[in-house]
Enzyme design. Structure first.
Site, short mmCIF file in Angstrom:
data_model
loop_
_atom_site.label_atom_id
_atom_site.label_comp_id
_atom_site.label_asym_id
_atom_site.label_seq_id
_atom_site.Cartn_x
_atom_site.Cartn_y
_atom_site.Cartn_z
N LYS A 1 0.69 -1.20 0.10
CA LYS A 1 0.01 0.09 0.13
C LYS A 1 0.76 1.34 0.06
O LYS A 1 0.39 2.35 -0.50
CB LYS A 1 -1.08 -0.11 1.23
CG LYS A 1 -0.29 -0.08 2.53
CD LYS A 1 0.19 1.03 3.38
CE LYS A 1 0.56 0.89 4.54
NZ LYS A 1 1.14 2.41 5.11
N THR B 1 -3.71 5.61 4.21
CA THR B 1 -2.37 6.01 3.84
C THR B 1 -2.25 6.74 2.38
O THR B 1 -1.28 7.72 2.26
CB THR B 1 -1.26 4.69 3.54
OG1 THR B 1 -1.62 4.03 4.52
CG2 THR B 1 0.19 5.26 3.40
N ARG C 1 3.68 9.93 5.41
CA ARG C 1 5.07 10.16 4.89
C ARG C 1 5.25 9.79 3.18
O ARG C 1 5.85 10.36 2.51
CB ARG C 1 6.03 9.76 5.54
CG ARG C 1 6.37 8.24 5.58
CD ARG C 1 7.56 7.82 6.62
NE ARG C 1 7.07 8.21 8.08
CZ ARG C 1 7.78 7.60 9.18
NH1 ARG C 1 8.91 7.07 9.08
NH2 ARG C 1 7.22 7.97 10.25
N ASN C 2 4.58 8.71 2.85
CA ASN C 2 4.60 7.99 1.63
C ASN C 2 3.84 9.14 0.67
O ASN C 2 4.21 9.32 -0.41
CB ASN C 2 4.23 6.88 1.63
CG ASN C 2 5.11 5.73 2.35
OD1 ASN C 2 6.02 5.29 1.32
ND2 ASN C 2 4.85 5.21 3.27
N VAL D 1 12.30 7.51 7.19
CA VAL D 1 12.23 6.43 5.95
C VAL D 1 11.02 6.33 5.56
O VAL D 1 9.65 6.48 6.16
CB VAL D 1 12.47 5.21 6.84
CG1 VAL D 1 11.92 4.09 5.75
CG2 VAL D 1 13.86 5.13 7.46
#
Length: 348
Positions: free
Chosen positions: A194, A251, A258-259, A282
């Site tokens: 995802k 997400t 953060r993605n 990260v």
């Protein structure tokens, strides 16, 4: 009355969030960090500023830079290391993890070099543990909301139902609801993949494409996740649950992600190296895109979104050109490719 002891490794945003859950569940929690400065900040100010801002942590949480101190006597061990560091961290922890401990990981990614799932890495590095009792935690869960005790629902999976239920008992409380699932592969694959689609969703928003494009991206992205996940041995129902569509939605639609943020910056024309430096944390989706692209070739699974993101991230392809490629693909039935992954059975 002495509290049960839990160890959380390491002290990033999600590790801190889960440490807070355990502290609220009457555990004395030792939070392992790689730096003494971070341990001092947590112990002295009750804050983990870089990751959870001004949120005040429970007095039941103690931070340490000593792996031995963190794991000494811990009946619950929760690994929340980045995927690329999990093997090294587990190897460092090996001498101190009790064979009787409930061991859970909450990392959403693959080991980059080997393309292995995190339970496989943990089983290899903690050989004194029963691998069937290793538990994975996944689902739609922003750490920022968990530390604020906002309602959150997740899933835990293990090959051994008793182990999953033990993890459920350890973690569940009035604001943190936990379901069990026997599909370790599906839960791990869904949680990792995802992040790729979240990068794409952020990129789409950064390009200003709007809600129509993002809805299509999530829907077709879920089909890609299910195709590869099923080919790797996951169960179809898992991808319609918390570790699949649930985690995908949260997400891909939140600026907490953060993605998503990394994809948004890419969509605005920022180069990848600059984006990663700006994030300061990260971004699992970047490494996972490379791994998923390789896995799609290994399992001979069609993953056009992943393929185009791979081109954007690692081959210098312009995002607009990648979108044009996706929109110009040949005609197909909506469920045709997905059905192939399940032996011709229509599941959606």
């Amino acid at each position: 009355m002495s509290l049960r002891k839990a160890a959380v490794i390491t002290a990033g945003s999600w590790g801190t969030g889960l440490a807070s859950v355990l502290a609220d569940n009457d555990f004395a929690v030792t939070l392992y960090t790689r730096t003494q400065a971070q341990a001092d900040e947590i112990n002295d100010s009750r804050r983990n500023g870089k990751y959870t801002g001004d949120f005040v942590l429970s007095e039941r949480i103690t931070a340490t830079a000593s792996m031995e101190e963190a794991l000494s006597g811990a009946g619950v061990v929760l690994f929340v290391s980045p995927s690329h560091a999990m093997r090294q961290v587990a190897r460092q922890a090996r001498p101190y993890v009790l064979a009787s401990a409930t061991v859970i990981h909450a990392t959403k990614g693959f080991e980059p070099e080997t393309m292995k799932r995190m339970t496989t890495v943990l089983a290899e590095e903690l050989p004194h543990l029963d691998p069937s009792r290793l538990v994975v935690l996944s689902g739609p869960s922003h750490a920022e909301e968990v530390v604020q005790r906002r309602p959150t629902t997740v899933v835990v999976a293990a090959d051994c139902l008793e182990a999953a239920e033990q993890a459920q008992d350890v973690l569940i409380n009035p604001y943190f609801r936990v379901y069990t699932n026997p599909d370790v592969i599906g839960v791990e694959v869904g949680g990792a993949l995802k992040n790729i689609i979240a990068l794409g969703a952020g990129l789409s928003d950064g390009l200003g494409f709007g809600d129509n494009a993002k809805a299509a991206l999530l829907t077709r992205g879920l089909a890609e996740i299910a195709r590869l996940g099923a080919s790797m041995g996951g169960h179809a129902l898992t991808f319609s649950g918390l570790a699949g569509v649930g985690d995908l939605v949260v997400t891909c639609t939140s600026q907490h992600s953060r993605n998503w943020r990394a994809g948004y910056l890419l969509g605005q024309g920022r180069p990848l190296d600059e984006v990663l430096e700006t994030m300061g944390m990260v971004v699992e989706g970047v490494k996972t895109t490379k791994t998923a692209y390789a896995l799609s070739k290994q399992y001979e699974v069609s993953m056009p979104i992943t393929e185009q993101l791979h081109e954007v991230l690692f081959a210098g392809k312009e995002p607009q050109q990648a979108v044009g490629h996706l929109m110009g693909r040949g005609r197909t039935h909506e469920n045709e490719e997905l059905a192939d992954a399940f032996g011709g059975k229509w599941i959606l």
